[in-house]
Design a protein around this motif. Structure first.
Motif: not given
Length: 135
Positions: A54, A107-108, A111, A113
């Protein structure tokens, strides 16, 4: 991710060669931020690599967002002024866009990270580009 990262690295090496050829053609030295960019990229790669997938994806999206914005600006500024530079830049944009889009798809943006790394990586990347663009 090793296969993806090796592919991306091969692209980045080609990009470096394209820009080096353009600098040599013009008899210009590398930009002042060349080594800073290299050392920063190495440190960022090591840190995010240790943090996992991530973090790598978040960093890639942030870096490539800045790079793509910078390249688009350069294409706009150079326009018809320097067709060789335009061709060099245009030759790498598709791969940079692929790096961004491929990573962004995994990736969101909410998120942790991404939310933690993106602003820092964006600021650092912009600073390195800014320093490199100063005469």
């Amino acid at each position: 991710m090793v296969g993806e990262l090796k592919e991306f690295l091969s692209h980045e090496r080609r990009h470096r060669a394209v820009f080096l050829a353009e600098l040599q053609r013009r008899h210009y030295p590398r930009c002042r931020s060349y080594w800073l960019c290299g050392m920063g990229g190495l440190a960022l790669g090591l840190i995010t690599g240790l943090c996992g997938r991530k973090a790598i994806l978040a960093t890639t999206v942030a870096v490539e967002s800045v790079v793509l914005k910078h390249l688009a600006h350069q294409l706009q500024v150079l326009g018809d002024i320097d067709p060789h530079a335009v061709a060099a830049i245009a030759s790498i944009v598709e791969e940079e866009q692929h790096h961004h889009d491929h990573s962004a798809a995994q990736i969101d943006v909410n998120d942790p990270w991404f939310r933690a790394l993106a602003p820092m990586v964006t600021a650092w990347t912009e600073a390195v580009i800014w320093m490199g663009m100063r005469s």
